[in-house]
Design a protein around this motif. Structure first.
Motif, short mmCIF file in Angstrom:
data_model
loop_
_atom_site.label_atom_id
_atom_site.label_comp_id
_atom_site.label_asym_id
_atom_site.label_seq_id
_atom_site.Cartn_x
_atom_site.Cartn_y
_atom_site.Cartn_z
N SER A 89 0.83 -1.21 0.00
CA SER A 89 0.00 0.00 0.00
C SER A 89 0.86 1.24 0.00
O SER A 89 1.79 1.36 0.79
CB SER A 89 -0.86 0.05 1.25
N GLN A 90 0.48 2.16 -0.86
CA GLN A 90 1.16 3.45 -0.87
C GLN A 90 0.09 4.52 -0.72
O GLN A 90 -1.08 4.29 -0.99
CB GLN A 90 1.93 3.62 -2.18
N ASP A 141 -0.66 7.22 -2.30
CA ASP A 141 -1.45 7.39 -3.52
C ASP A 141 -0.65 6.87 -4.71
O ASP A 141 0.54 6.57 -4.60
CB ASP A 141 -1.90 8.85 -3.70
N GLY A 184 9.11 5.70 -6.32
CA GLY A 184 9.43 4.28 -6.36
C GLY A 184 8.92 3.60 -5.11
O GLY A 184 8.06 4.10 -4.40
N ALA A 211 4.60 -2.27 6.03
CA ALA A 211 3.94 -3.52 6.42
C ALA A 211 4.92 -4.37 7.23
O ALA A 211 4.55 -4.94 8.26
CB ALA A 211 3.48 -4.29 5.18
N SER A 223 5.21 14.36 8.48
CA SER A 223 4.65 13.18 9.15
C SER A 223 5.53 12.81 10.33
O SER A 223 6.71 13.14 10.37
CB SER A 223 4.65 11.97 8.22
#
Ligand code: ADP
Length: 930
Positions: A450-451, A453, A461, A468, A491
Motif C-alpha cells: 500500500s502506498q 497514492d 518508487g 507492512a 509526518s
C-alpha cells in the motif's frame, strides 16, 4: 407446569361428580314418581270419601224431606241420630228453606267457629283441614224444602297421605343412596380408563415420557379415546424421534461442517505457509544468483569499459540492487508470515540505535540539504532488551521513508519513555517536514503493497512493503506503530517497544554545573536538540541565529557552540570562553580550527542527545578533547620483506585464499597457490618450497593427508622437508595431535592476525636468512587500541553487530592500504562462494548428514571469520561442533541452521549495503527506480 395443576380434589373427580349426579337424579325421580302416585292415590281416596258423604247427604236429605216439609223436628232429629253413627261423622245440620238451622247434631261449637272457613267438599280444602263439608238440597214434592249439610272427619285420609309422603321421601332417599353407591361402582368402573388416561397425561406432562401408552381395555368411546390418545402419543414420539435424529444429524452435520471448515482453514494455513515458505525459498534462491550477477556487474563496471558499456554495466548493477532490495523485503515479509521470525532478546543500546540510523542517513540527508538529528529523552534507559537487528531495520525503514518524502527541512529521530497502565514503553518517532499523508490514506499505508497514492510509485518508487514489515515487526515485539501527519506539513511515524522499566530521571544530567551557554545556529531541528542537551546538563542556554549575534550578548557566554564557518565572523569573544564547533567530521575548516586550538571541542554532525551530553559534560568539566579529535594517524610500522621466499599456499576456499594472499603480500610474498591436496602434492614434488601453508579441511583430500604424502615424497626423494604450517579454523586440541602425526610443523588458527603471520614467517623464514627490504605498510596500526576512531569505522560495515570490529581491524591490519579494495574483493568472493556453501549446508542439514554438515559448517565458519562476520562464524562453529560430536549441543542442528540462515541473510544484507555505499536496501531501490 406445577404438579398441583395435575392433582384433583375428591369433589372435583369425574366419578364422584357423576355418582352424586346419578344419586340426585334417582332421588328426584323416585320422589317425583312416588309423590305423584301418593297424590293420585289419596285424591282418589278423598274423592271416594266425599262421594260417600254426598251419597249419605242425598239419602239423608230424602229421609228428612218429608219431616222437614212437615216441620217434624223430631223425625228429623231421629234421622240425624242415625247418621251420627257414621264413623267419620262430626256434625250434621238441616236448614229450612230460608237457610235457618232446623235441626243439628254434633260439635256445634266447633261448627260455629269453623263454619266460615271449613273446606267444602272439594280437594283443595283437604290439604289444610281434617274436616270436609258436603251439602245437598232437600226436595219434597218437587220443591226445595231445605238443605242438609254434613261435616265429616277425613283426618285418617289426610294423615295417611302425609305419612305416605314422608314414607316415600325416606324410601326415595334410601333408594337414591343405594343408587348412588351402585352408580359409583359402575361409574368408577366406567371412568377408570379415563382416570388412568388422565393419570397418564399427568405423568406425560411431568416426565415428558412419550413412550407410555394408555390401556385400550375400555369400551366404546373410552376405547376410542384411549386409541386416539395412543395414536397422538405415537405421533408425538415419532416426531420426537425425528427431531432427535435431526438434532443428532444436525450435530453430526455441524461437526462435519466444522471439520470441513477446520480442514479448509488448515489447508488455507498450510497453503499460506507454503506460499510464504515458497516465497522465502524463492527469494533466497533468486538472491543467490542475483548476488553473483551483482558482483559480476560490479566487477564489469570496474573493468575499464568505455563510457557506453560502463553505463550499461551501471544500469545492470543498479537495477540488480533494486531488485535485490525488493526480494529482501519479500523475503522478510514472507518469513514473518510463515512464522519464522525469531526475535532476539539481547541487550540493545538505545543510543546506539539512534546513532546508527543517523550515521547511516547523514550523507544522503546532507546531499539533499536536509537536517537530520536525534533526540533521546532523559527517561530512556541506555540499554534495553530486544532484537537490535530488527529495531535497526524498523528505524532505518522509517528514516529512509522520511528522507524520501522530504525535500526541505529536517528529519528527527527521537526516543522517549512512556509509563502507561499497561507498563513501560519506549516510544520511537521519526518526524519529517515532508509531503505528509492525506488522512484517508493514513490507515492503509501499513498494509502490504500500500502506498499513500498512486503517484508515489511513479515519483518515489518503492513497493509499499516497508511499513507492512515494520508493523509486523513492531507487533511481534509487543508494540504498536502509527503515524501522525498533516498533508504538506510532514509526518511523524512512531512505534512503541515494551521495556522492563524506564530510566530514573537524574536530578541533573552531570556534575557540570550551570554555565551561560550560547548556541549560534540557524533555527534548525539540530539546534533544538543541542539546546535541549545543554539545558539537561544544567547550562543556561541562549539560542541565536547567526545574523542576530550581538557583542553584548556574547560577552556573557562562557560556552559558545557554533559552526566552524561562523567562528571567524563572530564579534570579539570573551577571553576565557570555550568554543565548541558543530560540523561534519570531513569539514576541513573544523579540523583546522581544532588543530589551531581555536576551538576546544567539537560536536560532530549528525547531532544526537547522547553525543551533546557527552561533549557538554566533557567541556564543562574542562576535559575538552581539542586536538585529540583529529589525532594524527599512528606511525606506520615496517614489515620484513620476504620477497625471495618460495611459499606454497594451499586452501580450497577462495575467500580464505584471498585473505592469505593479501596478508602475505604485506611481506612481499607472492605464493604459489593450490586449491586442493592433489595439486599441492604435485607442486611440492615439482618445486622446492621454503614454507607451505596447508589448509586442514579440504574436500577429497584434507591437509593432513596431503602433508603425509608430501612427507613421503620428500623422504622418497631424499630432499629436506619443507616447513608446513597448518591453517585451520579448528581450535580443538585434537588438531595439534593430528597435525603432528601428519608431519606438520606448526599451526596457525584462522582467522589469523598480521601478528600471527609475522611470528610465523619470522620463525620459519628468518632461518632461511633472507634479507628482503623493509616495506612500509601504509596505515597498519602499530597500536590497535588507538585506531578505534579512524574514519573507516563510520562506514556501514562497522556500524553493525553482524561484523566484529576486532576482526575487521584484523583485516585492516592484514590489508593495510588496500583494506577497502580487499574488502570489496572479499565481499564479492564471499557472496559467490558462501552462497554455494550455504546451499550445500542447507541440503546436508535437511538430509541429516552429520559429516557433511561438519565439513560445510567449518568451511562457512572460516570464510565468515575471514570477512569479519564473527557472529555467523561463531554459530557455524557451534553447528560444526554439534555435527562432529565435539560438544554437547543445546539445540538441534536444524535449529542451529535456522540461526545460521538468519545470520547469513543479515551478512548478505550488510554486504549489499556496503556495495550500495548508502547502507540501505530501500534507498537503493528508490535510487534505482528513480
Ligand atoms: P514504499 O516506501 O516502498 O512505497 P512503505 O510501506 O515504506 O513502502 O510506505 C508506504 C507508503 O506510505 C509510501 O508509498 C508513501 O505513500 C507513504 N509514506 C511512508 N512514509 C512516508 C513519509 N515519511 N511521508 C509521506 N508519506 C509516507
Amino acid at each position: 407446569m406445577s404438579t398441583a395443576e395435575f392433582t384433583l380434589k375428591n369433589s372435583e373427580k369425574l366419578g364422584n361428580r357423576l355418582s352424586w349426579a346419578a344419586g340426585l337424579i334417582i332421588f328426584t325421580s323416585v320422589v317425583l314418581t312416588s309423590g305423584t302416585f301418593t297424590w293420585l292415590e289419596f285424591r282418589r281416596e278423598f274423592d271416594q270419601q266425599v262421594s260417600v258423604l254426598r251419597d249419605t247427604a242425598v239419602v239423608f236429605g230424602s229421609t228428612v224431606s218429608e219431616p222437614l216439609a212437615k216441620g217434624d223436628r223430631r223425625q228429623v232429629q231421629q234421622a240425624l241420630t242415625s247418621i251420627s253413627r257414621l264413623e267419620s261423622f262430626r256434625f250434621a245440620e238441616v236448614l229450612d228453606r230460608n237457610g235457618d238451622a232446623f235441626a243439628e247434631m254434633g260439635f256445634d261449637t266447633l261448627l260455629e267457629r269453623r263454619s266460615g272457613e271449613l273446606p267444602q267438599g272439594d280437594f283443595s280444602g283437604f290439604l289444610i283441614s281434617d274436616d270436609v263439608w258436603v251439602s245437598d238440597d232437600v226436595i219434597h214434592g218437587g220443591q226445595e224444602v231445605g238443605t242438609v249439610r254434613l261435616l265429616a272427619d277425613i283426618s285418617n285420609v289426610r294423615s295417611a297421605f302425609f305419612f305416605n309422603i314422608g314414607y316415600n321421601l325416606l324410601l326415595s332417599l334410601l333408594l337414591a343412596l343405594l343408587a348412588t353407591a351402585a352408580s359409583r361402582i359402575v361409574i368408577r368402573h366406567l371412568t377408570l380408563p379415563i382416570f388412568n388416561l388422565s393419570q397418564l397425561m399427568t405423568r406425560l406432562g411431568r416426565e415428558s415420557d412419550y413412550t407410555a401408552r394408555a390401556s385400550e381395555a375400555g369400551k366404546g368411546e373410552i376405547r376410542l379415546l384411549a386409541q386416539s390418545f395412543n395414536r397422538m402419543l405415537e405421533d408425538i414420539e415419532t416426531r420426537n424421534r425425528q427431531l432427535m435424529e435431526y438434532q443428532e444429524t444436525l450435530e453430526a452435520r455441524v461437526e462435519e461442517r466444522t471439520r470441513d471448515l477446520a480442514e479448509a482453514k488448515e489447508e488455507a494455513d498450510r497453503a499460506n505457509a507454503a506460499k510464504s515458505e515458497f516465497l522465502a525459498t524463492m527469494s533466497h534462491e533468486i538472491r543467490t544468483p542475483m548476488n553473483s550477477m551483482l558482483v559480476s556487474s560490479e566487477l564489469l563496471a570496474s573493468a575499464g569499459l568505455d563510457a557506453r558499456h560502463q553505463r550499461y554495466a551501471d544500469i545492470i548493477a543498479r537495477s540488480g540492487r533494486s531488485l535485490l532490495a525488493i526480494i529482501n523485503d519479500i523475503l522478510d515479509l514472507s518469513k514473518i508470515q510463515a512464522g519464522k521470525l525469531d526475535l532476539e532478546k539481547i541487550p540493545v543500546s538505545t543510543h546506539g540505535l539512534v546513532k546508527d540510523a543517523l550515521d547511516l542517513f547523514f550523507k544522503p540527508a546532507s546531499d539533499k540539504g536536509l537536517d537530520i538529528c536525534g533526540q533521546v529523552d532523559a527517561n530512556v534507559p541506555e540499554e534495553v532488551i530486544g532484537d537490535p537487528t530488527r529495531l535497526h531495520q524498523i528505524l532505518t525503514n522509517l528514516t529512509n521513508n522520511a528522507l524520501k518524502f522530504t525535500e526541505k527541512g529536517a528529519v528527527t529521530i527521537s526516543v522517549k519513555g512512556e509509563q502507561t497502565k499497561e507498563g513501560a514503553f519506549l516510544r520511537f518517532a521519526v518526524t519529517d517536514t515532508g509531503i505528509g499523508i492525506p488522512p484517508q490514506n493514513a490507515a492503509q499505508i501499513f498494509d502490504s503493497f500500500s502506498q499513500a497514492d498512486q503517484t508515489t510509485t511513479r515519483k518515489f518508487g518503492g513497493t509499499g512493503l516497508g511499513l507492512a514489515i515494520c508493523r509486523q515487526l513492531v507487533e511481534a515485539m509487543g508494540g504498536k506503530i502509527g503515524v501522525d501527519s498533516k498533508e504538506g506539513e510532514g509526518s511523524s511515524f512512531h512505534f512503541t517497544l515494551p521495556v522492563a522499566a524506564l530510566a530514573a530521571l537524574p536530578v541533573k544530567d552531570s556534575a557540570a554545573g550551570e554555565k551561560p551557554a550560547m548556541v549560534i545556529l540557524p533555527p534548525t531541528a539540530s539546534r533544538r536538540v543541542i539546546v535541549d542537551g545543554l539545558r539537561r546538563v544544567g547550562h543556561t542556554v541562549t539560542a541565536v541565529s547567526p545574523g542576530d549575534v550581538t557583542e553584548r550578548d556574547i560577552q556573557h557566554a562562557e560556552l559558545i557552540y557554533t559552526l566552524p564557518a561562523l567562528i571567524t565572523e563572530l564579534p570579539s569573544l570573551p577571553p576565557d570562553a570555550t568554543l565548541v564547533a558543530i560540523g561534519a567530521l570531513e569539514d576541513a575548516m573544523m579540523e583546522k580550527l581544532v588543530a589551531a586550538g581555536t576551538v576546544q571541542d567539537a560536536i560532530l554532525l549528525p547531532v544526537s542527545t547522547p553525543q551533546i551530553l557527552q561533549t557538554a559534560t566533557r567541556v564543562a568539566q574542562g576535559k575538552a578533547l581539542g586536538a585529540e579529535l583529529y589525532r594524527s594517524k599512528p606511525e606506520a610500522s615496517h614489515h620484513t620483506a620476504y620477497s625471495d621466499a618460495r611459499v606454497l599456499l594451499v586452501d580450497d576456499n577462495a575467500v580464505n585464499r584471498e585473505v592469505a594472499l593479501l596478508a602475505l603480500s604485506r611481506f612481499a610474498i607472492e605464493p604459489v597457490v593450490a586449491d586442493n591436496g592433489f595439486d599441492a602434492i604435485k607442486l611440492a614434488s615439482d618445486n622446492e618450497f621454503d614454507l607451505i601453508f596447508m589448509d586442514c579441511s579440504m574436500p577429497e583430500m584434507d591437509g593432513f593427508e596431503a602433508t603425509r604424502r608430501i612427507r613421503q615424497q620428500e623422504s622418497d626423494a631424499g630432499t629436506a622437508p619443507a616447513p608446513i604450517v597448518a591453517l585451520t579454523a579448528h581450535k580443538a586440541e585434537t588438531i595439534e595431535t593430528r597435525a603432528d602425526a601428519a608431519g606438520m610443523d606448526a599451526i596457525m588458527v584462522k582467522p589469523f592476525t598480521i601478528g600471527d603471520l609475522t611470528d610465523c614467517l619470522s620463525n620459519w623464514l628468518e632461518k632461511q636468512a633472507w634479507h628482503g627490504q623493509g616495506t612500509e605498510s601504509g596505515d597498519l596500526a602499530a597500536d590497535e587500541g588507538t585506531s578505534a576512531q579512524t574514519p573507516e569505522e563510520t562506514s556501514p560495515v562497522l556500524q553493525d553487530g553482524v561484523f566484529d570490529p576486532a576482526m575487521l581491524q584484523n583485516l585492516r591490519d592484514i590489508a593495510g592500504d588496500g583494506f577497502e579494495v580487499m574488502l570489496q574483493q572479499l565481499r564479492a568472493l564471499y557472496k559467490v562462494n558462501a552462497s554455494g556453501l550455504y546451499a550445500e549446508l542447507s541440503h546436508a542439514v535437511e538430509h541429516d548428514k552429520a559429516g557433511e554438515i561438519g565439513r560445510l559448517a567449518h568451511a562457512l565458519k572460516s570464510m565468515s571469520f575471514n570477512i569479519g562476520a564473527g557472529r555467523l562464524g561463531a554459530i557455524c562453529q557451534n553447528l560444526e561442533d554439534a555435527a562432529l560430536g565435539n560438544a554437547a549441543a543445546e539445540q538441534t542442528m536444524t535449529a542451529m541452521f535456522a540461526d545460521i540462515s538468519r545470520e547469513y541473510d543479515l551478512v548478505m544484507f550488510e554486504l549489499d549495503k556496503i556495495s550500495n555505499g548508502s547502507g540501505s536496501k530501500k534507498q537503493e531501490a528508490a535510487s534505482a527506480a528513480g
